[in-house]
Motif scaffolding. Sequence first.
Motif, PDB file in Angstrom:
ATOM      1  N   ASP A 128       8.014  14.563 -18.194  1.00  0.00           N
ATOM      2  CA  ASP A 128       6.941  14.025 -17.396  1.00  0.00           C
ATOM      3  C   ASP A 128       7.464  12.312 -17.761  1.00  0.00           C
ATOM      4  N   LEU A 129       6.107  12.007 -17.039  1.00  0.00           N
ATOM      5  CA  LEU A 129       5.433  10.008 -17.113  1.00  0.00           C
ATOM      6  C   LEU A 129       5.073   9.602 -18.003  1.00  0.00           C
ATOM      7  N   VAL A 130       5.465   9.030 -19.669  1.00  0.00           N
ATOM      8  CA  VAL A 130       4.554   8.959 -20.624  1.00  0.00           C
ATOM      9  C   VAL A 130       4.241   7.204 -20.945  1.00  0.00           C
ATOM     10  N   VAL A 131       2.904   6.988 -20.938  1.00  0.00           N
ATOM     11  CA  VAL A 131       2.460   4.770 -20.703  1.00  0.00           C
ATOM     12  C   VAL A 131       1.692   5.237 -22.265  1.00  0.00           C
ATOM     13  N   THR A 132       2.507   3.923 -23.162  1.00  0.00           N
ATOM     14  CA  THR A 132       1.330   3.254 -23.723  1.00  0.00           C
ATOM     15  C   THR A 132       1.073   1.953 -24.007  1.00  0.00           C
ATOM     16  N   ARG A 133      -0.445   2.146 -24.388  1.00  0.00           N
ATOM     17  CA  ARG A 133      -0.939   0.929 -25.092  1.00  0.00           C
ATOM     18  C   ARG A 133      -1.659   1.066 -26.112  1.00  0.00           C
ATOM     19  N   GLY A 134      -0.802   1.207 -27.625  1.00  0.00           N
ATOM     20  CA  GLY A 134      -2.076   1.900 -28.626  1.00  0.00           C
ATOM     21  C   GLY A 134      -2.120   2.854 -28.728  1.00  0.00           C
ATOM     22  N   VAL A 135      -2.977   3.448 -27.276  1.00  0.00           N
ATOM     23  CA  VAL A 135      -3.235   5.203 -26.959  1.00  0.00           C
ATOM     24  C   VAL A 135      -1.998   5.496 -25.578  1.00  0.00           C
ATOM     25  N   SER A 136      -1.905   7.069 -26.400  1.00  0.00           N
ATOM     26  CA  SER A 136      -0.501   7.278 -25.051  1.00  0.00           C
ATOM     27  C   SER A 136      -1.406   7.984 -24.134  1.00  0.00           C
ATOM     28  N   CYS A 137      -0.975   8.414 -22.500  1.00  0.00           N
ATOM     29  CA  CYS A 137      -1.716   8.679 -21.893  1.00  0.00           C
ATOM     30  C   CYS A 137       0.009   9.153 -20.827  1.00  0.00           C
ATOM     31  N   TYR A 138      -0.033  10.883 -19.868  1.00  0.00           N
ATOM     32  CA  TYR A 138       0.924  11.081 -19.704  1.00  0.00           C
ATOM     33  C   TYR A 138      -0.041  10.842 -17.721  1.00  0.00           C
ATOM     34  N   VAL A 139       1.231  10.653 -17.077  1.00  0.00           N
ATOM     35  CA  VAL A 139       0.385  10.143 -15.090  1.00  0.00           C
ATOM     36  C   VAL A 139       1.129  10.954 -15.271  1.00  0.00           C
ATOM     37  N   MET A 140       0.396  11.582 -14.259  1.00  0.00           N
ATOM     38  CA  MET A 140       0.971  13.123 -13.619  1.00  0.00           C
ATOM     39  C   MET A 140       0.368  13.234 -12.061  1.00  0.00           C
ATOM     40  N   GLN A 141       1.055  13.639 -11.229  1.00  0.00           N
ATOM     41  CA  GLN A 141       0.394  13.711  -9.842  1.00  0.00           C
ATOM     42  C   GLN A 141      -0.348  14.800  -9.834  1.00  0.00           C
ATOM     43  N   THR A 142      -1.379  15.062  -9.197  1.00  0.00           N
ATOM     44  CA  THR A 142      -1.328  16.651  -8.324  1.00  0.00           C
ATOM     45  C   THR A 142      -1.153  17.937  -7.585  1.00  0.00           C
ATOM     46  N   VAL A 202       1.070  -1.361  -0.203  1.00  0.00           N
ATOM     47  CA  VAL A 202       0.001   0.587  -0.484  1.00  0.00           C
ATOM     48  C   VAL A 202       0.951   1.536   0.000  1.00  0.00           C
ATOM     49  N   LEU A 203       0.739   2.160  -0.698  1.00  0.00           N
ATOM     50  CA  LEU A 203       1.549   3.428  -1.174  1.00  0.00           C
ATOM     51  C   LEU A 203       0.923   4.547  -1.131  1.00  0.00           C
ATOM     52  N   ARG A 204       1.495   5.376   0.308  1.00  0.00           N
ATOM     53  CA  ARG A 204       0.233   7.062   0.491  1.00  0.00           C
ATOM     54  C   ARG A 204       0.579   7.510  -0.460  1.00  0.00           C
ATOM     55  N   PRO A 205       0.253   9.366  -0.568  1.00  0.00           N
ATOM     56  CA  PRO A 205       1.060  10.264  -1.318  1.00  0.00           C
ATOM     57  C   PRO A 205       1.975  10.631  -1.418  1.00  0.00           C
ATOM     58  N   ASN A 206       2.765  10.495   0.326  1.00  0.00           N
ATOM     59  CA  ASN A 206       3.996  10.721   0.110  1.00  0.00           C
ATOM     60  C   ASN A 206       5.001   9.737  -0.450  1.00  0.00           C
ATOM     61  N   ASP A 207       4.675   8.744  -0.584  1.00  0.00           N
ATOM     62  CA  ASP A 207       5.665   7.614  -0.813  1.00  0.00           C
ATOM     63  C   ASP A 207       5.188   7.428  -2.578  1.00  0.00           C
ATOM     64  N   LEU A 208       4.097   8.603  -3.274  1.00  0.00           N
ATOM     65  CA  LEU A 208       5.039   8.041  -4.732  1.00  0.00           C
ATOM     66  C   LEU A 208       5.483   9.298  -5.618  1.00  0.00           C
ATOM     67  N   THR A 209       6.454   9.370  -4.932  1.00  0.00           N
ATOM     68  CA  THR A 209       7.670   9.932  -6.259  1.00  0.00           C
ATOM     69  C   THR A 209       7.605  10.075  -7.270  1.00  0.00           C
ATOM     70  N   GLU A 210       8.869  10.682  -8.336  1.00  0.00           N
ATOM     71  CA  GLU A 210       8.827   9.510  -9.665  1.00  0.00           C
ATOM     72  C   GLU A 210       9.746   8.532  -9.969  1.00  0.00           C
ATOM     73  N   GLU A 211      10.600   8.163  -8.571  1.00  0.00           N
ATOM     74  CA  GLU A 211      11.295   7.062  -8.785  1.00  0.00           C
ATOM     75  C   GLU A 211      10.666   5.570  -8.772  1.00  0.00           C
ATOM     76  N   THR A 212       9.162   6.882  -7.675  1.00  0.00           N
ATOM     77  CA  THR A 212       8.406   5.386  -7.884  1.00  0.00           C
ATOM     78  C   THR A 212       7.599   4.826  -8.674  1.00  0.00           C
ATOM     79  N   LEU A 213       7.114   5.865  -9.316  1.00  0.00           N
ATOM     80  CA  LEU A 213       6.018   6.135 -10.602  1.00  0.00           C
ATOM     81  C   LEU A 213       6.679   4.794 -11.484  1.00  0.00           C
ATOM     82  N   ASP A 214       7.631   5.346 -12.073  1.00  0.00           N
ATOM     83  CA  ASP A 214       8.920   4.562 -12.499  1.00  0.00           C
ATOM     84  C   ASP A 214       9.539   3.233 -12.224  1.00  0.00           C
TER      85      ASP A 214
END
Length: 138
Positions: A35-49, A6-18
Amino acid sequence: MPINEVLRPNDLTEETLDAIFEPTDLEVRRDNDGDLVVTRGVSCYVMQTAENERLMLMTFVGVKENTDRAAKLEFVNRVNNDISTVRAHVNERESIVFDYHIPIRGGISAEAIVEATRFFLLASAHAIDRCDEDDIVR
């Protein structure tokens, strides 16, 4: 990283997302802005608010040149009416944007983040296929 941890908001760093996305079957990269970009046919950005309580997934939908604002608005309205889990809008630069928010405030597993991202990518592709009645998407 254990996928069920279980990850909490403070655990989610760029390194953790990677680290969350790296072992998956999704294509993952950092763009020129980092910026982190994830693709499977379509691409999306994954961003922390800004408040780090949600992850926002965002896809920019390419449209054909000379597509007027009315056609773009008709398309995003169809998406919003037909695909309840994806929010679509025309931004200030006249681009069509899909987004989806993953709450992380109370904690979330890496597996849930990956599955929510897969779902968003699939829903975005489905929204384009189902709602592009006027053939405006490139």
